[in-house]
Each structure stands twice: as C-alpha cells, then as structure tokens.
Enzyme design. Sequence first.
Site, PDB file in Angstrom:
ATOM      1  N   CYS A 382       0.840  -1.195   0.000  1.00 26.84           N
ATOM      2  CA  CYS A 382       0.000   0.000   0.000  1.00 26.84           C
ATOM      3  C   CYS A 382       0.882   1.255   0.000  1.00 26.84           C
ATOM      4  CB  CYS A 382      -0.968  -0.031   1.184  1.00 26.84           C
ATOM      5  SG  CYS A 382      -2.378   1.091   1.004  1.00 26.84           S
ATOM      6  N   HIS A 508      -3.488  -5.326   0.281  1.00 29.19           N
ATOM      7  CA  HIS A 508      -2.960  -5.813   1.564  1.00 29.19           C
ATOM      8  C   HIS A 508      -2.946  -7.344   1.583  1.00 29.19           C
ATOM      9  CE1 HIS A 508      -2.663  -2.035   3.877  1.00 29.19           C
ATOM     10  NE2 HIS A 508      -3.595  -1.623   3.025  1.00 29.19           N
ATOM     11  N   GLU A 510      -1.299  -9.358   3.346  1.00 28.21           N
ATOM     12  CA  GLU A 510      -1.174  -9.941   4.683  1.00 28.21           C
ATOM     13  C   GLU A 510      -2.519 -10.387   5.242  1.00 28.21           C
ATOM     14  OE1 GLU A 510      -1.623  -5.440   5.511  1.00 28.21           O
ATOM     15  OE2 GLU A 510      -0.847  -6.755   3.937  1.00 28.21           O
TER      16      GLU A 510
END
Length: 537
Positions: A382, A508, A510
């Site tokens: 990001c 994102h 993760e």
Amino acid sequence: MNTKYIFVTGGVVSSLGKGITAASLGRLLKNRGLKVSIQKFDPYINIDPGTMSPYQHGEVFVTDDGAETDLDLGHYERFIDESLSRNNNITTGKIYWSVISKERKGDYLGSTVQVIPHITNEIKSRVYKVAEGKNIDVVITEIGGTVGDIESLPFLEAIRQIKYDVGVENVCFIHVTLVPYLKKSGELKTKPTQHSVKELRSIGIQPDIIVCRSEKLISNDLKEKIGLFCNVERDSVIQNLDAENLYEVPLMLHREGLDNLVCKKLKLQCNETDNTEWIIMVDKIKKLSKNVNIALVGKYVELHDAYISVVEALSHGGYANDANVNIKWLNSEDITKDNIEEYLKDIDGILIPGGFGDRGIEGKILAAGWARKNKIPFFGICLGMQCALIEFARSVLKYEGAHSSEINPETKYPVIDLMPDQKDIDEKGGTMRLGKYPCKLLKNSISFKAYGEDVIYERHRHRYEFNNIYRDELIESGLVLSGTSPDSKLVEIIEIKEHPWFIGVQFHPELKSRPNRPHPLFRDFIKASLNSKHKFD
C-alpha cells in the site's frame, strides 16, 4: 441440527486473549467437521475502527466485503481458515445507528425506544444474522471489553436473553479470566476470578466453562476452589498458559478438554477432533532450522499490534521456507541518509507496510531506495508501494520533488494521486476503496510466478493510486507494471526489471495469509531474503 451459540466474555483485565481463545475453539470445532463462524462485539460508539488511531486500536482488519474491523477478526480468519464479513464485527455505534435510523423511519411508531428491548433486540438480530442461510453449526461470539464495564451491559443482557430465546441446550457461556501469580508469596490468586464471575452472575449469566489465563500451572486443588466459588464443576475450569507460539493454543486447550466440554454442553453431534494437520504444522514451527532478518520500516513500530497481520504473514512465509523470521522494527522517522547503512547493513529483506500521512515518509522512501540500489529483496504494501514508486521517480527519472499528492499537494510530479472516484468524497469513515478486487497479472513476472494464476483477488484499503500520467516513462525506465485491474486502468503491482525481488502492491496481501496456507508473496519474499542472506554471507 439447530445452530448452537457460544459466548466468550472476559473478566478482571482486558487483553487476556479472549480472541485467541475464541479462535482456538473455532479451530477445534472445525477439526470435528463442524461449520463454524466467529464474530466480535465491540462496545465502543465508533461505527468501526477505520478512523481510529493504531495507538488506540491496533490494526484495522479489512474483510472481503470491505468492512473495516477489529484485529481479532484476523485471528479468527487465520485460525479457522474462513473468510468473514461485515456481519462478524458489530459495534455499539452500528447498533445505535441502526435503531435510531429505524426510529426516524417510523418503525417503532407509538413506542418509547429503550435499551431494553430495542437495543438488545438489535444486538440479538446481529447474532442470528451470522448464521442466516449458511448452514452454520456453531456461532462463537466474543464480547469485547471486561465484565463490569458500563459499555458492555447491553451486550451481556442480550446474550442472557438469547439463552432463553433459543433454549439452554443451544447456548454455552465461556468466561476468560486472569489468575495472577504473586512472586513475593509464590502463589496463584483466585480472588479476582471469583469476583469477576460474581459480577457476571449478578446480571443473570452463569458461565458454563471458566478459562483461566495464567503464567503458572494451576493445580487441581485451585481448580476445585475456583469451581466451588464460581458454581462450575472442576473439570469445567480450564487453564490457558502462555504459549511460545499462538498456534499452539488450540492444542493446549484440547488437552485441557475444552472442545469436549463444549460438545457435551451443547449436545453436538460431531466427529472426534482430528488435529493431525494442526499438530504437524505446530511441530514444523518448533523445528525451523534457518533464520532470516527482515526490517519492518513503519511509524507505529512501538505498537506491534498495528502491524499484527503483517507480522503473522511474515511468520507464515518463514514456515514455508523452514525459517524463523527475525523482525527488526525500524521507526521510519529515525532513518536518514547518514545512518541508513547502520540500520540496514545486517538485513536480508526490507518490508514497508501500509499507513497514512506524512510522518516518517522520507525514511520509508530512503529504505526503498536502499533496497533498490543494493539489490536487497523489497516488499512494499500500500503506502510502501507508493514510497517505492516515489523513490524510483526521484532517483531514476530524476523527477526532483516527486511525491504523493496526499503528502505534498503542490508537488510538480504527483506520481501518486487521489483516485478519480474519491475526489468528491468529504466523509472519512468507510469511504475508501475497500475490500476484495480482481487483479490481472503479467505473464512471466515475479508476481505471476508467485501466484501461478492469471487473475487474483486481494483486499484493498486506500484512496490514492499510481498516477497513469507517468505510466509510459516509468515503464521505459525499467519499472514493470505486473498487476493491474482487469480494465488496466489501476496499477496494483509494480516490480523493477533489473532487481532479483522488488515488489510493491497497492493491496494488503497480509490479510489473506494463513499459517497452513502462507500468502504466495510473503512465501516468496522470505525465500528471496534467504537467498540474499546466502549471497552476502
């Protein structure tokens, strides 16, 4: 089979690990072949945590459907390996917003709108909604806060009522509490637990199971004492000791008999627990043979919960590569041209996570430049991708002062700019580009090799994007646009042609990593970092 409901409350102090307890129980029940969903009730008046400081709340976890939620939902998803939705995180703000909106529309015409029954009925409807149309066997609901807090009272009253609405055989109350150890006397103290349960019982809830958090083993005599004073059987007093790794907790709770107790209380018709895969995974984690040093360059590094999903995803990447990931937490405000080598000289890979605002931005840009120039594996997420792009524009294209218009609205070279559909939006909460979107990958790129797919789906949380005005000159200078929206208008992934592993992503990743299914980009980032380590050894 009727849907069963498990409610997890907490006492004595906050941050006891109710979320991990709920997630671990969810994993154990799923390992019995049951379909499980987990939700969190947060008693704050914010609609969601999207506008809250990470110092106040930690990470904001984004779901596929674009909800900004509590970080505990990340634990739930990682443990039960299921994607959750906005229905899995409810706040006091959402409840009151809904009730007041209904009142304004005239839904309660003629009635005085009150906490009981209107607020409690709204809360109950959100519990039931999680299971609607999904054939869910068990809904686990964590009640945020601590028993005794004023803010939690409507939620506790609602779950008290649910027990009688759906039948006592369909509800199980689990209370997580603290049994502190006093070093001076060398004793574990049960009085805080007794008082916490007394408080819970005073509002009409008798816990069926008490989970005791402790740093020391709890003897059978102490369990007997807790059971006697708290009106539960001794076997229903479960100890939950500190664990070296979060993923050990389900196995510890299984050894204590937690899932058996729940199944017995709820009369669940299910298989015996098959923890084989989870045991293999945990054993593997305990025997990792390699080490890799990753610099995490951010501005909230003193509060690790602000990056909890990134930390977990890095660990997952390590599991896939037989490696312990040692994170070096670097405050980007501290990094300068004069000291950057000192900070990064022993680092095998550099990761810059997401964020907002200008504080520490130049340190992040310097770190991205260090990785680019020294061929160190780099992963920008990001804002991390945006920093890499700014550095590339400044250093390679010689665009002096290139920046994001978020940080410097007057920059001559806004290589990162506000997305067109964001320009007329004034409100902050819930208005970003949020949730799951498709991304088309460039064949033979590093990203494509990691995913092995033409189109991927990832979760987003941003307002600013790659500025297409500079697309051609950036490509000509060696930047690879390896991932775009299906219409090619939005750049989602960048790489650098002459670099062994340099990736920036606007999304994102993760948020989708699991201990048993590491995200491919984190897996390959750790692999590249291990190779970098060997290269410089």
